[in-house]
Scaffold this motif. Structure first.
Motif, PDB file in Angstrom:
ATOM      1  N   PHE A  19       0.842  -1.192   0.000  1.00 28.92           N
ATOM      2  CA  PHE A  19       0.000   0.000   0.000  1.00 28.92           C
ATOM      3  C   PHE A  19       0.877   1.243   0.000  1.00 28.92           C
ATOM      4  CE2 PHE A  19      -1.867   3.520   2.415  1.00 28.92           C
ATOM      5  CZ  PHE A  19      -3.026   3.762   1.668  1.00 28.92           C
ATOM      6  N   ARG A  50      -5.295  -1.220  -7.203  1.00 30.00           N
ATOM      7  CA  ARG A  50      -6.679  -0.833  -6.955  1.00 30.00           C
ATOM      8  C   ARG A  50      -6.708   0.243  -5.881  1.00 30.00           C
ATOM      9  NH1 ARG A  50      -9.767  -5.706  -3.641  1.00 30.00           N
ATOM     10  NH2 ARG A  50      -8.721  -5.426  -1.640  1.00 30.00           N
ATOM     11  N   ARG A  51      -7.797   0.998  -5.865  1.00 29.80           N
ATOM     12  CA  ARG A  51      -7.938   2.088  -4.905  1.00 29.80           C
ATOM     13  C   ARG A  51      -8.121   1.549  -3.488  1.00 29.80           C
ATOM     14  NH1 ARG A  51      -8.862   7.077  -7.221  1.00 29.80           N
ATOM     15  NH2 ARG A  51      -9.661   7.075  -9.365  1.00 29.80           N
ATOM     16  N   ARG A  52      -7.570   2.294  -2.555  1.00 31.52           N
ATOM     17  CA  ARG A  52      -7.863   2.101  -1.145  1.00 31.52           C
ATOM     18  C   ARG A  52      -7.878   3.480  -0.534  1.00 31.52           C
ATOM     19  NH1 ARG A  52      -4.073  -1.273   2.835  1.00 31.52           N
ATOM     20  NH2 ARG A  52      -4.086   0.513   4.222  1.00 31.52           N
ATOM     21  N   LEU A  53      -8.657   3.671   0.513  1.00 30.99           N
ATOM     22  CA  LEU A  53      -8.806   4.991   1.094  1.00 30.99           C
ATOM     23  C   LEU A  53      -7.447   5.647   1.308  1.00 30.99           C
ATOM     24  CD1 LEU A  53     -10.787   7.059   2.213  1.00 30.99           C
ATOM     25  CD2 LEU A  53     -10.505   6.010   4.464  1.00 30.99           C
ATOM     26  N   ILE A  56      -3.339   3.650  -2.983  1.00 35.78           N
ATOM     27  CA  ILE A  56      -3.528   2.459  -3.807  1.00 35.78           C
ATOM     28  C   ILE A  56      -2.869   1.263  -3.133  1.00 35.78           C
ATOM     29  CG2 ILE A  56      -3.764   3.564  -6.057  1.00 35.78           C
ATOM     30  CD1 ILE A  56      -0.758   3.149  -6.455  1.00 35.78           C
ATOM     31  N   GLU A  57      -3.337   0.062  -3.509  1.00 34.95           N
ATOM     32  CA  GLU A  57      -2.765  -1.159  -2.970  1.00 34.95           C
ATOM     33  C   GLU A  57      -2.670  -2.206  -4.060  1.00 34.95           C
ATOM     34  OE1 GLU A  57      -5.266  -2.702   0.067  1.00 34.95           O
ATOM     35  OE2 GLU A  57      -6.964  -3.051  -1.254  1.00 34.95           O
ATOM     36  N   CYS A  58      -1.912  -3.273  -3.786  1.00 35.27           N
ATOM     37  CA  CYS A  58      -1.776  -4.373  -4.726  1.00 35.27           C
ATOM     38  C   CYS A  58      -3.118  -5.064  -4.922  1.00 35.27           C
ATOM     39  CB  CYS A  58      -0.775  -5.406  -4.198  1.00 35.27           C
ATOM     40  SG  CYS A  58       0.926  -4.821  -4.095  1.00 35.27           S
ATOM     41  N   SER A 187     -15.467  -0.128  -9.058  1.00 38.13           N
ATOM     42  CA  SER A 187     -15.233   0.389  -7.708  1.00 38.13           C
ATOM     43  C   SER A 187     -15.561   1.873  -7.567  1.00 38.13           C
ATOM     44  CB  SER A 187     -13.775   0.150  -7.296  1.00 38.13           C
ATOM     45  OG  SER A 187     -12.895   0.735  -8.234  1.00 38.13           O
ATOM     46  N   ARG A 217     -11.707 -10.669  -9.009  1.00 40.47           N
ATOM     47  CA  ARG A 217     -11.429  -9.712  -7.944  1.00 40.47           C
ATOM     48  C   ARG A 217     -12.727  -9.305  -7.266  1.00 40.47           C
ATOM     49  NH1 ARG A 217      -8.705  -5.458 -11.916  1.00 40.47           N
ATOM     50  NH2 ARG A 217      -7.702  -7.411 -12.443  1.00 40.47           N
ATOM     51  N   GLY A 219     -15.236  -6.426  -5.123  1.00 40.00           N
ATOM     52  CA  GLY A 219     -15.594  -5.021  -5.189  1.00 40.00           C
ATOM     53  C   GLY A 219     -17.080  -4.860  -5.450  1.00 40.00           C
TER      54      GLY A 219
END
Length: 257
Positions: A19, A50-53, A56-58, A187, A217, A219
């Motif tokens: 992340f 992919r998005r994370r608050l 981004i993360e793997c 997402s 995946r 979501g």
């Protein structure tokens, strides 16, 4: 530092840490916040993260490294060829006189080039597609009204009842962020609302997805697989994903670049 070199380093760092916050990118690479956001959008559009608050993360179950460590650039030429082949196959499904909807996306954008000789009514939220169709084609073009998202090259309507709710199309062509047994994954909530309105007004939903986008995946589900008529992908698509689509009654067309 050039964009491709910075993004190569970003991918490598992401694979090591899992992340990265967007504010951290500005410090790590000494770039502005808008530049950091553009890098993130680039990774998201190429399904490398992919998005994370906050950042981004793997992708779960998928290595973040999608490039040759011995090369200074990501391995994108083959993927670009796959996308062009998919776009060409999608354009071949359009017949003169039809009204079709083409959603903004990396692969759907390429369709415009292959539609230059067609006589269609094309509804789209991609102002980049509009530019190509006007300059190199004779189809009637309808552009969605709304706010321009410069980073993604699309128009997003803030209204529940916009142009899409009054225009019917025989086919809708769209890209996806991912897929699983529950349906198509999108997402981005704002984009999901706009796409849902378009799907509701189309007789057939045709999804353009290269093999990397068919990686299972999780979501938010945009629509169930039962709403999908056809998926156009490449010959490298995961067999398990193709089998899952077939079980759900989805027609799968595989093309070679």
């Amino acid at each position: 530092m050039y964009n491709h070199e910075r993004r190569r380093q970003l991918l490598k760092l992401l694979s090591q840490r899992g992340f990265i916050a967007v504010t951290e990118l500005t410090k790590l690479f000494n770039i502005s916040l808008p530049s950091a956001r553009r890098d993130i959008v680039w990774l998201l559009e190429h399904n490398l993260a992919r998005r994370r608050l906050g950042g981004i993360e793997c992708l779960p179950g998928k290595p973040a490294l999608s490039f040759n460590p011995d090369s200074s650039q990501p391995e994108l030429p083959l993927r670009a060829a796959r996308r062009r082949a998919i776009a060409r196959a999608a354009a071949a499904m359009c017949s003169d006189g039809e009204t079709v909807t083409i959603n903004g996306g990396a692969t759907t954008l390429l369709m415009a080039e292959f539609l230059a000789t067609k006589q269609l009514t094309v509804q789209t939220n991609s102002f980049q597609s509009v530019r190509t169709l006007i300059n190199a084609g004779s189809s009637e073009v309808v552009l969605q009204a709304g706010t321009i998202d410069r980073q993604r090259g699309i128009v997003l309507s803030p209204f529940e009842r916009d142009y899409a709710t009054y225009h019917y199309s025989s086919k809708m062509f769209m890209g996806i962020a991912g897929v699983n047994e529950h349906g198509l994954i999108e997402s981005d909530a704002e984009r999901q609302r706009a796409e849902q309105r378009m799907i509701d007004q189309a007789e057939r939903l045709i999804v353009l997805a290269d093999s990397t986008e068919l990686w299972p995946r999780t979501g938010p589900v945009l629509c169930p697989l039962s709403a999908v008529d056809t998926v156009i992908t490449d010959t490298q698509a995961p067999p398990a994903a193709v089998a899952m689509l077939h079980r759900s009654g989805v027609r799968v067309v595989q093309v070679s670049p």
